[in-house]
Design a protein around this motif. Sequence first.
Motif: not given
Length: 416
Positions: A94, A163, A170, A167, A99, A354, A172
């Motif tokens: 990611g 999430v 990523c 990912c 996300v 995600s 959050i």
Amino acid sequence: MLTLTVTALTMGLATGVRAAAALSAVQHASASSGTTGFGCAHPSQAGQARCFGVLKAHRTASGRVSPFTTGSPTTMGYVPSDLRSAYKLAGTSGSGRTVAIVDAMDDPKAESNLATYRRAYGLPSCTTANGCFRKVNQSGKASPLPSGDYGWAEETSLDLDMVSATCPGCHILLVEADSADVADLMKAEDTAAATSGVVSVSNSWGGSEDNTVTSFDSHFHHPGVAITASSGDSGYGVSWPASSRYVTAVGGTSLSKASNSRGWTETAWSGAGSGCSAYEAKPSWQHDPGCAKRTVADVSAVADPNTGVAVYDTYNSCAGGSLCDTELQLGLAQGADGWVEVGGTSVSSPIIASVYALAGNTSRVVNGSYPYSHRSALNDVASGSNGFCGGRYLCTAGPGYDGPTGLGTPKGTGAF
């Protein structure tokens, strides 16, 4: 014997000093005898949305269905490596994309529970301190936060964990609406989509349609940000905002390990929502012949609590001590006390949000159309049913598009 949790889903939206009804319905939790709902809506309170998380449960000696409330990171369902294997996500990243999760009420233990989940599976730390995790209210501020709610906290833990599993790289953003009322959830939605760095937003909640839902669709229209919404956990039947033309409606599957070339098989989950909208116009990118208006769902991912995922949550109303699990199993306390196995389309929505982040292509996303022109990058789910509709594709999975699973599940990121 079926165990039903009946939850009022009448939603209201206030405009100035005038309140307008957004939705009016009664939604049932999963009717599977081996599941129990999160309890994140309250029948006595009008204007409440319901989240779509379902706990795997067991039947006690007395015959009562109770949630599994004890376990470990390796015994309570699929783990991050399973999900990344099933959906061919190995090697994707990611790259710090964000996300966003929109939920109602506060989860006071969101960050600490997230840390435990990620540590258990060797995922990189995601904290406020290192800039990976951020929790805000519906106005985008760090305070004041809403009141806590045990059921919605379970939903929040599920969303954050999915999430993380899908990912790990990523960032959050958790946006907590002041309540489960549509007015507050819409403010939270707009805040999430407008926040810098956010590429996708997951919504694991909803309710039945009425003739006012299209007037609120603009809150999901954020070109360049992929918006996902759970299709529901009551089987055949349409939920909003999954029916909005601006979202990717996410259905659900039962996911099992197999000895085939993929290593996995999927069938339509019996609890996944699907069907033909009564109010939302047919998008130009949908061409299924049996529905003149918007059809739900678009794509899907695992949702069956009996092939569920591991989640860590410890926000509960227990008095404390060693009796907490017993109190939870007997219904004397609310919430969770550690590792639980969870399903519902609350699982599939953050997974798909995600995958959009992993794809890194949301600048081209304006609605749920993108997967329709990239079907080869999806696993077609061709069996299973979520109810009775004369055997038609709206409730029965088959080759190609169908209601419960849409176009299928991720096979890498190419469809997103």
